[in-house]
Design an enzyme around this catalytic site. Structure first.
Site, mmCIF file in Angstrom:
data_model
loop_
_atom_site.group_PDB
_atom_site.id
_atom_site.type_symbol
_atom_site.label_atom_id
_atom_site.label_comp_id
_atom_site.label_asym_id
_atom_site.label_seq_id
_atom_site.Cartn_x
_atom_site.Cartn_y
_atom_site.Cartn_z
ATOM 1 N N THR A 918 30.076 41.765 89.652
ATOM 2 C CA THR A 918 29.488 41.303 90.751
ATOM 3 C C THR A 918 28.377 40.101 90.460
ATOM 4 O O THR A 918 28.040 39.185 91.097
ATOM 5 C CB THR A 918 28.678 42.264 91.610
ATOM 6 O OG1 THR A 918 27.942 43.040 90.972
ATOM 7 C CG2 THR A 918 29.637 42.922 92.402
ATOM 8 N N CYS A 919 28.103 40.070 89.004
ATOM 9 C CA CYS A 919 26.971 39.184 88.573
ATOM 10 C C CYS A 919 27.573 37.839 88.540
ATOM 11 O O CYS A 919 26.848 36.796 88.933
ATOM 12 C CB CYS A 919 26.742 39.618 87.310
ATOM 13 S SG CYS A 919 27.944 39.494 85.989
#
EC number: 2.3.2.26
Length: 951
Positions: A918-919
């Site tokens: 998700t980063c």
């Protein structure tokens, strides 16, 4: 003695001419015995008629008019001919006389200054004789004038005027204008009591038997029937000539006076009116609201007027009257930002020296005052419409008055040059203020003056400084019309256009701060060759932007290592995550780890149930949206006292300061996400979001400067309290005291010395509140005080420091372009359905999935998009949140997502589940060969919460 009394009062009983002489006599201080002697003999009506017939030069000087007004009020307010204390109004001749005198003194007398304790004759000789303007009051004059804003006097002002005549129509326009003029003059002279005055006008006559039209409806009907209202309502292009006219007719002045009083009253009414009452669905029969159909008419009038006030500001900065004090300090009007385009020094100086244009030549009623009043009222109605949607779609827009193709570049150009103008203005203003302070102190040191004279000098200096600042503000406003409209009346422009402008402002700021480099890597390279204001070596500058962050300790580590950056948190940062053994995780921060870091800090610090943070910084309401924990500071103080620390000890103060700095840092973190365009899945209460645009930036004191609490906002804070206050507001008058309330509020704060760890603290809402019962007469004051305490006072420190941090990253003037719902969209993304086609157009591919020279997508990618198209929106949102950590897309489309949505392969085993980083908004998708298998594994992964890995 009786003979002397008879000799003095006999002429007053039979000679009209005697009242002319008496009027002249009253222009000087009189002994108390003389006033007592005149009291029983004076006919108020004859005296006021005599005053009206006096030649304008007969009573010369503010000093003489001050004593004339004071003596007149003292005589009329206690004379037997006055019926105001019997629930009946004063005669119109008295209202006219007081209004005229009070209006001529508004700019020369400090009606709300600390009174000087001196006897009348001595005060006149020793204080008033030494100054010509800024006249203070002594104790006697102060007491006399307080009677003008007595509740009974204000409430009964419209008792006769608002009563229908025999024909069923309201009183004449002339009488309405007289009452409106008097009310405006009171608001102008007693601005600190402005809300009390508005409230008492709203409540109406004290006599329950009096059948009268509520003041708001009464002045609304009078306003609608006026020529000025019709002219403005019909066409926005009619407004500028009307405002600029140098020779207004008496009818225009009368029309404006009535309209302004209505706007003042309706502004106040919106503060105390709940949505149900506003919409006409409430059982409260006391309401003096206008219908929603009439509100639509009013909005059209205000739009046309407000547009001209901002867009044609430069044409309104012309001499049109004397410099008058701005009444608008007590209205809801707010101004944000400073204009922009540079103009010659000669033009700027001329603008500063121009007195403000008055409205239709009415003393004290400046264009600035009108602008503040219209802005505040439009914003208040817009906020209401944002909740209840009672106006037609597009009713707020005024795009027909703009060349929209040139609007965005025009606004950006104004913003760019605004910085240059404002930087020069700030430096010059600071120098002028310092010189003024030095001159004042030297002057006071040279002369032994009375305390009253010294106070006058300080007041004059403050007014001169305020006048300079107001002039410069008007100059800046006049050269950035688009920016002023965008920041004060943003609803004139479509939301998507404003979002584009916001991103342009950020891009402009990045380029300015980063020597033209908006790319993080290029900026880091350029730092090695750039001078810096901190005087640090380049490598130290980059080291300050780097931090090692331990998992599950993200917020504490971030605060420790990044708080010192201040506004430099805007610059690119680098994050290295480490485990509990301080071993770095694999991965290079190309922007994605920064996003993971920011979202981790937010999810940790804003989660009320998270045990990995020291304090509960935010709490949830019943709708599961966040607001600052109102007792955090008091809870900390209670714990510190329990371990033996005293409030005055350095360690105690340091702990409290540290907590407030953590709130400031949280504001910076949210600001960083807005600045970088990173969406986060966190929702804030609407009343809290309303404050974001109303507080100063990096160098401002932590305070809420523009937010005004109201009963509707209480609903988002405490549904039970909201319903209870509504019940109190709508209760029959004879049942109010049955509630058993006083002007106090109970707070529950931490105290480890108690068995349950909490204790109740009673606080007064007003001085002496514990001894003041809530009655039918003061219940609105109580409701306002309770709303203010719960929404503003109780959490003022926490909110103020959060907003200070936010404002150091994102300028409040940029945030003022949006209402609370729109700000939430900027934070967390759009509520609209996920547009799969838009997502597909803006997706990047890696590994095996990279699109080759043939331009064809990989078969597994084609299956993925087929599945996404077939999913219901609820499941699409789950997939988007699985990849990006938020279930919503950017308002302007997925092309604005930062980092971009990406997909890469993760092997050919169809039994594997998709995973994410998700980063970097990355979906790791196995090479599925069937749509059914892909859907099964994708939805299972989404629902199980599986996700981040570094494989």
């Amino acid at each position: 003695m009786d003979c002397l009394q008879n000799a003095l009062i006999a002429p007053l009983q039979r000679s009209v001419e005697a009242y002319t002489g008496l009027a002249i006599l009253l222009g000087r201080p009189l002994a108390p015995q003389m006033l007592e002697l005149l009291h029983s003999a004076v006919d108020t009506t004859l005296l006021c008629n005599a005053l009206a017939k006096l030649p304008s030069g007969q009573i010369q000087g503010a000093r003489s008019r001050l004593w004339l007004l004071g003596n007149l009020v003292a005589l009329a307010g206690s004379a037997d001919t006055s019926r105001s204390h019997e629930g009946e109004p004063h005669e119109t001749s008295y209202i006219s006389a007081v209004s005229t005198l009070l209006g001529t003194l508004a700019d020369d007398v400090e009606f709300e200054s600390q009174p000087v304790d001196m006897e009348n004759t001595e005060f006149d000789a020793q204080v008033l004789s030494k100054v010509s303007t800024g006249l203070p009051l002594n104790t006697w004059l102060n007491g006399v004038f307080r009677a003008l804003v007595d509740q009974s006097s204000i409430r009964n002002l419209l008792a006769a005027g608002a009563r229908p005549s025999k024909s069923g129509s309201a009183q004449t326009t002339g009488e309405a204008q007289l009452l409106a003029s008097y009310a405006l003059t009171l608001l102008r002279c007693f601005s600190r009591r402005a809300d009390d005055i508005r409230m008492w006008l709203y409540l109406g006559p004290t006599s329950q038997s009096t059948s009268s039209t509520p003041a708001t409806q009464y002045f609304w009907k009078a306003s609608k029937s006026s020529t000025v209202y019709a002219t403005i309502h019909n066409n926005s292009r009619n407004v500028l000539p009307l405002l600029k006219t140098m020779s207004p007719t008496s009818q225009q002045r009368d029309d404006w006076t009535v309209i302004l009083v209505f706007l003042e009253l309706y502004t106040f009414l919106l503060k105390i009116m709940d949505d149900e009452e506003f919409m006409g669905t409430s059982d409260n029969r006391r309401s003096s609201a206008i219908s929603t159909i009439e509100v639509a008419e009013l909005v059209t009038f205000l739009k046309n007027l407000g547009f001209t006030l901002y867009f044609n500001a430069s044409e309104l900065q012309t001499s049109g009257g004397t410099t008058d004090r701005d009444v608008g300090t007590s209205s809801l009007g707010r101004h944000f930002g400073k204009p922009s385009t540079a103009v010659s020094e000669q033009t700027r100086s001329a603008s500063e020296n121009e007195p403000p244009l008055t409205l239709a030549g009415l003393p004290g009623l400046t264009i600035d005052y009108l602008k503040g009043l219209v802005t505040g009222l439009l914003r208040a109605v817009y906020e209401r419409d944002s909740r209840r949607h009672f106006l037609p779609k597009g009713h707020w827009l005024m795009t027909e008055r703009f060349d929209m193709t040139a609007f965005i570049p025009g606004v950006v150009a104004e913003e760019e040059s605004r910085h240059m103008v404002q930087d020069a203005e700030d430096g010059e203003e600071g120098k002028d203020d310092a010189e003024s302070d030095d001159e004042l102190e030297m002057g006071l040191a040279r002369r032994a003056v009375t305390s009253g004279h010294a106070a006058v000098l300080r007041t004059q200096n403050a007014r001169e400084r305020a006048s300079r600042q107001a002039s410069r503000k008007r100059y800046l406003e006049s050269v950035a019309p688009r920016l002023e409209i965008l920041q004060n009346m943003p609803f004139f422009i479509p939301f998507t256009t404003r979002v584009e402008i916001f991103r342009q402002f950020v891009h402009l700021d990045q380029a300015k701060r980063r020597n033209g480099h908006t790319d993080p890597d290029l900026w880091r390279q350029s730092v090695m060759f750039m001078p810096n204001s901190a005087g640090l070596p380049p490598r130290d500058i980059l080291a300050r932007q780097h931090a090692k962050i331990k998992r599950k300790n993200e917020f504490a580590d971030a605060f420790e290592q990044f708080y010192g950056l201040g506004s430099d948190l805007k610059e690119p940062i680098q994050i290295t995550f480490v485990d509990e053994f301080d071993i770095p995780e694999a991965g290079i921060d190309g922007g994605g780890v920064t996003k993971e870091f920011l979202t981790s800090v937010i999810s940790q610090a804003f989660d009320p149930s998270n045990e990995n943070v020291e304090h509960t910084y935010f709490v949830e309401n019943d709708q599961h949206v966040l607001l600052p924990n109102p007792t955090t500071v008091e809870d900390l103080k209670g714990r510190l006292r329990a371990i033996g620390l005293r409030d005055s000890q350095p360690g105690f103060r340091a702990e409290v300061k540290n907590l407030l700095q953590q709130y400031e840092f949280l504001g910076r973190i949210i600001g960083k996400c807005l600045y970088e365009g990173i969406l986060v899945d966190v929702s804030f209460a609407g009343f809290f979001l309303k404050k974001w645009a109303l507080t100063g930036g990096a160098n401002s004191a932590p305070m809420e400067s523009g937010y005004r609490s109201n009963i509707n906002d209480l609903r988002e804070l405490d549904e039970g309290l909201y319903k209870g206050l509504l019940a109190l507001k709508n209760a029959p008058a004879d049942q109010v005291e049955d509630f058993g309330l006083t002007f106090t509020v109970d707070d529950l704060i931490a105290d480890p010395s108690h068995a349950d760890g909490r204790r109740v603290v009673e606080r007064e809402l007003v001085p002496g509140g514990s001894d003041m019962s809530v009655t039918a007469e003061n219940r609105l004051i109580y409701i306002n005080a309770m709303a203010k305490y719960r929404l503003q006072v109780q959490s003022a420190q926490q909110t103020g420091f959060f907003l200070k941090g936010l404002g150091s990253i994102v300028q409040p003037s940029w945030l003022s372009m949006f209402n609370q719902a729109e700000l939430q969209t900027l934070i967390g993304g759009a509520q609209a359905e996920i547009d799969v086609q838009d997502l597909r157009r803006n997706t990047q591919y890696g590994g095996v999935y990279v699109i080759g020279d043939d331009g064809q997508e990989h078969p597994s990618i084609q299956l993925f998009w087929r599945v996404m198209h077939a999913l219901p929106d609820e499941d699409r949102r789950k997939v988007v949140k699985f990849v990006t950590s938020t279930p919503r897309g950017p308002l302007l489309g997925f092309g604005q997502l930062n980092p971009r949505f990406s997909i890469r392969d993760s092997g050919s085993d169809e039994n594997r589940y998709p995973t994410t980083s998700t980063c970097v908004n990355l979906l790791k998708l196995p090479m599925f060969r069937s749509a059914g298998k892909l859907k099964e594994k994708l939805l299972a992964a989404v629902s199980s919460g599986a996700g981040f890995d570094l494989s």
